[in-house]
Design an enzyme around this catalytic site. Structure first.
Site, PDB file in Angstrom:
ATOM      1  N   GLU A 269      47.326  -3.654  50.686  1.00 17.56           N
ATOM      2  CA  GLU A 269      46.210  -3.470  51.592  1.00 17.56           C
ATOM      3  C   GLU A 269      46.675  -2.683  52.819  1.00 17.56           C
ATOM      4  O   GLU A 269      46.055  -1.706  53.230  1.00 17.56           O
ATOM      5  CB  GLU A 269      45.721  -4.857  52.034  1.00 17.56           C
ATOM      6  CG  GLU A 269      44.253  -5.015  52.092  1.00 17.56           C
ATOM      7  CD  GLU A 269      43.856  -6.442  52.478  1.00 17.56           C
ATOM      8  OE1 GLU A 269      44.469  -7.405  51.974  1.00 17.56           O
ATOM      9  OE2 GLU A 269      42.938  -6.579  53.290  1.00 17.56           O
ATOM     10  N   GLY A 270      47.797  -3.097  53.382  1.00 18.05           N
ATOM     11  CA  GLY A 270      48.339  -2.453  54.571  1.00 18.05           C
ATOM     12  C   GLY A 270      48.760  -1.012  54.319  1.00 18.05           C
ATOM     13  O   GLY A 270      48.398  -0.105  55.066  1.00 18.05           O
TER      14      GLY A 270
END
Ligand SMILES: *[C@@H]1O[C@H](CO)[C@@H](O)[C@H](O)[C@H]1NC(C)=O
Ligand SMILES: *[C@@H]1O[C@H](CO)[C@@H](O)[C@H](O)[C@H]1NC(C)=O
Length: 480
Positions: A167-168
Site C-alpha cells: 500500500e505504501g
C-alpha cells in the site's frame, strides 16, 4: 523470451480483428506495431477500504518518449460505494452485491471488445485485515466469484488482501509519477531520480496509516531495518523507507483513543472522553464490529484531549522522521486531505498548497471549544476535536515533525486520485502482459518455435519501448 512470447500473442490477438480501430485502442495488427496513432488499453483496480469500496478504472496510452515509462494513465474513472466490505461481515453476499455495482460501471466504460483484454484486481486493505476469524475469507470468496464472472481478466490472486507495505510503496509510486518526479522535470528536461527530488507519501486510511519516502541517508534504517524496501527503477537503485501502522488509521485510532476505560452497562460498552463536551452523548457508534456508546466528560478541553491522544500515539510506536525535517515535499492524502478540507485548511478544487503542522493544533483548539452539538449535526462534526488533535499529535509527537513544518494536503493531481490504486494499475498491466506471454508459451508450445517473424516482431516492439519495459518489470518484480 518473455518479450518474444508477448509479441507473438499481441500479434495473434490483434490479427483476429481490424488493426488499430477508430478510437485507437489497438496497435498490434498484421504482425507489426501501428505507431501512427497511440495505443490505448484499460486496467481496473477496486480498492476495498475500511469505509468504502472504490472503483479506479484507468485508461492507458503507450508512450513513445525515449525515457520514462512505456505507458501512462491518461484518464481515471472513479466510483465509490459505502459502507466498506467489512461492514458485511455476516452477509458476504451483500458485500459481493456492492462490488457488482462497481463492475457495472466498469462495463459501461470499457468497450465490450476490450473486456477480455482488461485486467482487474480487487484488493482489500486494513478493514478486512482487522476482521476476526474467517469473516474476511467468506467475504472474499463471494467477491471473488463476482469479479471472476465479470468478463474482465482476473488473474491468480486478483482478489485478495493488500499488504500494508505494498500500500505504501504503490502510493509513493503514484504520487511521484503524478508529480513527474522520476525522469523529467516540469519543463520536460531529462533528470535523474534522486531522494532530494522525490516526494514523501503520507496516507491516513480508516484502519492504518502509511508513510513512504526515499531518505537522503541510510542512517534512518539503523533504528528500523525492517522498514527498508529496496527497488531498482530506471537504472536507479532506491531504498525506500516504508511502514504501515495497523490500528493507527483514523477510525481505528478513534477507538484506540477512547478505549481503556470502557464500562459495560446493560450490554452496551460505554466509552468516555474529554474530546467531547460534558453533555454530549453518542448512543450508538459502530466500530470494530461492536456497538459502543460515547459520552463527553467535564474536563472537555484541547489539553485534556491531547493528553489521552498522546498516550495513544506513544503506544502506537510511530518512528520519528528526522530525515524529513525542513523538506518541502511532504504530501498528505486520504483522511489527511479530507479532514484538512473539513477544517478549512484547504478548499475543494484549489491547487495543492502547503499548510503548517501547527494549523492542525489551531483547528483542534477551535473544534474543542465547541460547547455542544445539535442532534441533527453531521455525524463527523462532534468528532472534529478528537480527529484534528489526533492528526496533530501523529505528525508532531509521532513522526516528530516541527510545528512550523510545511505539509501539502492533496487529493488528486491532473485529475487522478492520489492513492495506491494507480501504482497498482501499472503493476497490473505489466503482470497481465507477462501472464499472457506465459499462457501463450503453454498453449501453443511456442517455446522452441520462435522463428524469423518472431524476431522481427521483437525488434519492432523493442524499438518503441526500448529498455523501458525491462526496468518496469524489474521494479515490479521487487515490489511484489
Ligand atoms: C478465487 O477463485 C479462484 C478460482 O476459483 C481460486 O483459485 C482463488 O483461490 C479464489 N480466491 C479467493 C480469495 O477466494
Ligand atoms: C513462423 O511463425 C509464424 C507464426 O507463428 C508461422 O505462421 C510460420 O509458418 C513460421 N515459419 C516458420 C519457417 O516456421
Amino acid at each position: 523470451m518473455l518479450l518474444v512470447a508477448a509479441v507473438l500473442l499481441f500479434s495473434r490477438a490483434a490479427s483476429a480483428e481490424v488493426a488499430a480501430d477508430d478510437e485507437g485502442y489497438y496497435c498490434y495488427g498484421d504482425g507489426h506495431l501501428h505507431t501512427s496513432q497511440p495505443c490505448r488499453f484499460f486496467a481496473i483496480v477496486i480498492d476495498a477500504g475500511s469505509t468504502g469500496t472504490r472503483l479506479q478504472l484507468y485508461r492507458f496510452v503507450h508512450s513513445t518518449l525515449p525515457r520514462g515509462l512505456p505507458f501512462h494513465a491518461e484518464e481515471e474513472t472513479f466510483h465509490e460505494v459505502k459502507p466498506g466490505l467489512s461492514s458485511f461481515f455476516d452477509q458476504p453476499e451483500l458485500a459481493a452485491a456492492s462490488v457488482e455495482e462497481l463492475l457495472k460501471t466498469a462495463s459501461r466504460v470499457v468497450p465490450e471488445k476490450l473486456r477480455g483484454r482488461t485486467p482487474i484486481v480487487m484488493k482489500a486493505t486494513a478493514g478486512l485485515r482487522l476482521l476476526p476469524g474467517d469473516a474476511a475469507h467468506r467475504i472474499l470468496e463471494k467477491v471473488n466469484a463476482s469479479v471472476r464472472a465479470s468478463g474482465f481478466v482476473c488473474m491468480e490472486n486478483c482478489v485478495g488482501i493488500l499488504d500494508g507495505n505494498e500500500e505504501g510503496v504503490f502510493s509513493w509510486f503514484t504520487l511521484n509519477l503524478l508529480l513527474v518526479r522520476f525522469y523529467h522535470d516540469s519543463a520536460g528536461n531529462e533528470v535523474d531520480p534522486s531522494p532530494g527530488r522525490s516526494a514523501a507519501a503520507f496516507d491516513l486510511g480508516g484502519g492504518s496509516t502509511q508513510v513512504t519516502f526515499w531518505p537522503q541517508s541510510d542512517a534512518i534504517f539503523d533504528a528500523h531495518p525492517d522498514f527498508r524496501h529496496d527497488i531498482d527503477f530506471f537504472q536507479t537503485h532506491m531504498h525506500l523507507y516504508t511502514h504501515s501502522y495497523l490500528g493507527a488509521g483514523l477510525q481505528s485510532a478513534r477507538l484506540g483513543i477512547l478505549q481503556g476505560e470502557e464500562r459495560e452497562v446493560e450490554g452496551v460498552l460505554e466509552l468516555e472522553s474529554p474530546c467531547f463536551p460534558p453533555d454530549f452523548q453518542l448512543p450508538k457508534w459502530e466500530q470494530a464490529l461492536k456497538e459502543w456508546s460515547v459520552r463527553g466528560t467535564a474536563d472537555y478541553s484541547l489539553q485534556a484531549c491531547q493528553k489521552t491522544i498522546r498516550d495513544f500515539v506513544r503506544r502506537s510506536n510511530i518512528g520519528q522522521l528526522t530525515d524529513l525535517r525542513g523538506s518541502s515535499h511532504l504530501y498528505f492524502f486520504s483522511y489527511f486531505y479530507d479532514r484538512a478540507r473539513q477544517a478549512g485548511l484547504v478548499k475543494d478544487g484549489e491547487a495543492a498548497k502547503p499548510v503548517k503542522v501547527v494549523e492542525w493544533r489551531d483547528a483542534a483548539e477551535k473544534a474543542c471549544s465547541t460547547p455542544s452539538f445539535d442532534v441533527d449535526a453531521p455525524h463527523w462534526l462532534p468528532w472534529q476535536c478528537l480527529d484534528f488533535t489526533y492528526i496533530h499529535a501523529l505528525l508532531k509527537d509521532g513522526y516528530g515533525l516541527d510545528d512550523h513544518q510545511e505539509i501539502i494536503p492533496v487529493n488528486s493531481i491532473k485529475g487522478m486520485g492520489v492513492s495506491w490504486a494507480l501504482g497498482m494499475a501499472y503493476s497490473l498491466v505489466d503482470e497481465f502482459h507477462r501472464e499472457l506471454a506465459l499462457e501463450d508459451i503453454d498453449d501453443g508450445d511456442q517455446r522452441s518455435s520462435v522463428n524469423a517473424t518472431g524476431v522481427e516482431l521483437v525488434d519492432s516492439f523493442l524499438t518503441v519501448i526500448s529498455q523501458k519495459t525491462t526496468d518496469v518489470l524489474q521494479f515490479f518484480n521487487l515490489v511484489s
